[in-house]
Design a protein around this motif. Structure first.
Motif, PDB file in Angstrom:
ATOM      1  N   GLY A  15       0.795  -1.199  -0.251  1.00 17.05           N
ATOM      2  CA  GLY A  15      -0.116  -0.062   0.017  1.00 17.05           C
ATOM      3  C   GLY A  15       0.858   1.149  -0.028  1.00 17.05           C
ATOM      4  O   GLY A  15       1.768   1.499   0.890  1.00 17.05           O
ATOM      5  N   LEU A  16       0.422   2.187  -0.965  1.00 17.32           N
ATOM      6  CA  LEU A  16       1.423   3.386  -0.914  1.00 17.32           C
ATOM      7  C   LEU A  16       0.507   4.666  -1.097  1.00 17.32           C
ATOM      8  O   LEU A  16      -0.431   4.589  -1.954  1.00 17.32           O
ATOM      9  N   GLY A  17       0.875   5.726  -0.693  1.00 16.02           N
ATOM     10  CA  GLY A  17       0.187   6.878  -0.551  1.00 16.02           C
ATOM     11  C   GLY A  17       1.225   8.053  -0.515  1.00 16.02           C
ATOM     12  O   GLY A  17       2.609   7.767  -0.643  1.00 16.02           O
ATOM     13  N   ALA A  18       0.597   9.322  -0.902  1.00 16.31           N
ATOM     14  CA  ALA A  18       1.480  10.453  -0.991  1.00 16.31           C
ATOM     15  C   ALA A  18       2.218  11.128   0.042  1.00 16.31           C
ATOM     16  O   ALA A  18       3.331  11.780   0.120  1.00 16.31           O
ATOM     17  N   GLY A  19       1.715  10.505   1.237  1.00 22.18           N
ATOM     18  CA  GLY A  19       2.423  11.072   2.496  1.00 22.18           C
ATOM     19  C   GLY A  19       1.684  12.361   2.960  1.00 22.18           C
ATOM     20  O   GLY A  19       1.646  13.384   2.251  1.00 22.18           O
ATOM     21  N   TRP A  20       1.380  12.580   4.343  1.00 21.52           N
ATOM     22  CA  TRP A  20       0.732  13.483   4.848  1.00 21.52           C
ATOM     23  C   TRP A  20       1.140  14.097   6.064  1.00 21.52           C
ATOM     24  O   TRP A  20       0.919  15.368   6.367  1.00 21.52           O
TER      25      TRP A  20
ATOM     26  N   LEU B 112      -0.638  -3.869  -5.871  1.00 19.54           N
ATOM     27  CA  LEU B 112       0.038  -2.413  -5.537  1.00 19.54           C
ATOM     28  C   LEU B 112      -1.628  -1.921  -5.226  1.00 19.54           C
ATOM     29  O   LEU B 112      -2.497  -1.770  -5.927  1.00 19.54           O
ATOM     30  N   LEU B 113      -1.545  -1.153  -3.868  1.00 16.78           N
ATOM     31  CA  LEU B 113      -2.543  -0.471  -3.253  1.00 16.78           C
ATOM     32  C   LEU B 113      -2.469   0.947  -3.164  1.00 16.78           C
ATOM     33  O   LEU B 113      -1.285   1.352  -2.734  1.00 16.78           O
ATOM     34  N   VAL B 114      -3.205   1.706  -3.968  1.00 18.45           N
ATOM     35  CA  VAL B 114      -3.106   3.071  -3.740  1.00 18.45           C
ATOM     36  C   VAL B 114      -4.094   3.811  -2.549  1.00 18.45           C
ATOM     37  O   VAL B 114      -5.165   3.442  -2.684  1.00 18.45           O
ATOM     38  N   GLY B 115      -3.568   4.280  -1.612  1.00 18.00           N
ATOM     39  CA  GLY B 115      -4.462   4.932  -0.604  1.00 18.00           C
ATOM     40  C   GLY B 115      -4.833   6.664  -0.634  1.00 18.00           C
ATOM     41  O   GLY B 115      -3.727   7.325  -1.052  1.00 18.00           O
ATOM     42  N   GLY B 116      -5.773   6.922  -0.673  1.00 17.75           N
ATOM     43  CA  GLY B 116      -6.052   8.378  -0.630  1.00 17.75           C
ATOM     44  C   GLY B 116      -7.332   8.619  -1.304  1.00 17.75           C
ATOM     45  O   GLY B 116      -8.003   7.859  -1.993  1.00 17.75           O
ATOM     46  N   ALA B 117      -7.983   9.695  -0.895  1.00 22.46           N
ATOM     47  CA  ALA B 117      -9.439  10.187  -1.172  1.00 22.46           C
ATOM     48  C   ALA B 117      -9.357  11.174  -2.192  1.00 22.46           C
ATOM     49  O   ALA B 117     -10.784  11.496  -2.707  1.00 22.46           O
ATOM     50  N   GLY B 118      -8.211  11.805  -2.526  1.00 25.07           N
ATOM     51  CA  GLY B 118      -8.383  12.908  -3.726  1.00 25.07           C
ATOM     52  C   GLY B 118      -9.188  12.651  -4.719  1.00 25.07           C
ATOM     53  O   GLY B 118      -8.346  11.634  -5.524  1.00 25.07           O
ATOM     54  N   GLU B 119      -9.972  13.292  -5.174  1.00 22.72           N
ATOM     55  CA  GLU B 119     -10.679  13.165  -6.509  1.00 22.72           C
ATOM     56  C   GLU B 119      -9.968  13.542  -7.750  1.00 22.72           C
ATOM     57  O   GLU B 119     -10.137  13.092  -8.976  1.00 22.72           O
TER      58      GLU B 119
END
Length: 301
Positions: free
Chosen positions: A100-105, A168-175
């Motif tokens: 799982g990978l996201g942009a970081g916050w 590969l999982l992408v995490g995040g809600a940005g549309e």
């Protein structure tokens, strides 16, 4: 709908192992680990175990269930190094790992550890490139990549993951950006949300898939929430009156089963339960886990 547990990395290894082992033995489908170096909630000096050390240990110690990161902050590691770590954990697990990978916050830990914290736009650009690199390294003999943020020159990755491809999982809600990245590269997508929120965002993700000619059904969808399960309505009333910053499921067994059905109807394939709201000690959490998995079985068609 699959059901997975999400042990808090502030737990000791013994507690993480106990919860994951119990999940494996009682019919849960997965175990997820967050990626932080200091708490996302609570005091900054509270214990926080490192994500990849935990998933590697779980891969060796806990059989059957899927094991994944929910989610790695892309800013914390070079994506080629991350791909190497992920491939190794997949081999250790016998082919059960999900990256799982996201942009970081979390800006506070970037500041504390001296990690650069780019703008939102830059972090999303970096995530886009990182997804390309991970996909290429885990499927190609060697990879060269000349991006704005990352460059690779005939980079090998051996051994390869057992899974072909490793999810590969992408995490995040940005549309505007995150869901476009998920449509392009993800095998799975995750965000926090109510059934109503997930139904809307699933529709957005489906639209982006259609725009690039991808079958939306090839992307698995998951979400998570804090779960408070009780048959005592006085307890539920008290919980319901407390301020909440994250999605929360509060109810009796029957009410929770109804909510699970709503998530499934909204297109959710996997529901992830945080252990934060399950009890004060490992025994209480295991007892609540047993009650939740029983509810999930009654909610299945």
């Amino acid at each position: 709908m699959q059901l997975s547990i999400w042990p808090n990395t502030g737990n000791s290894w013994e507690v993480v192992h106990a919860l994951a082992s119990h999940a494996e033995a009682t019919g849960w489908d997965g175990v997820w680990i967050a990626d932080h170096f200091m708490p996302a909630f609570g005091g900054p000096n509270d214990p926080t175990n490192e994500c990849f050390a935990l998933v590697a240990a779980l891969a060796a110690a806990v059989p059957r269930v899927r094991i994944g990161t929910l989610v790695c902050g892309n800013t914390y590691r070079n994506p080629a190094v991350l791909a190497k770590q992920a491939a190794t954990v997949d081999v250790i697990s016998g082919g059960r790992f999900v990256l799982g990978l996201g942009a970081g916050w979390q800006e506070s830990e970037h500041t504390a550890y001296g990690i650069p914290f780019p703008t939102v736009t830059q972090r999303l650009d970096m995530l886009d490139e990182a997804c390309q690199i991970v996909k290429a390294l885990t499927t190609s003999e060697v990879t060269s990549f000349d991006g704005r943020h990352y460059q690779l020159h005939d980079a090998p990755l051996s051994p390869k993951p057992i899974q072909e491809p490793m999810p590969l999982l992408v995490g995040g809600a940005g549309e505007r950006r995150t869901l476009r990245i998920a449509a392009q590269y993800a095998d799975e997508w995750n965000c926090w949300g109510t059934p109503e929120v997930l139904a809307h965002k699933n529709a957005v993700l489906d639209r982006y898939c259609s725009e690039i000619g991808r079958d939306p059904s090839t992307i698995k969808r998951s979400t998570q929430a804090l779960v408070h399960l009780s048959e005592d309505t006085r307890v539920l009333d008290e919980l319901g009156g407390a301020p909440q910053t994250l999605p929360v499921l509060i109810g009796t067994s029957e009410e929770l089963a109804d909510r699970f059905r709503e998530y499934a109807a909204a297109g959710v394939d996997e529901f992830v339960v945080s252990d934060r709201s399950l009890g004060d000690d490992v025994g209480a959490r295991i007892d609540t886990m047993d009650r939740i998995v029983a509810v999930a079985r009654t909610a299945s068609p």
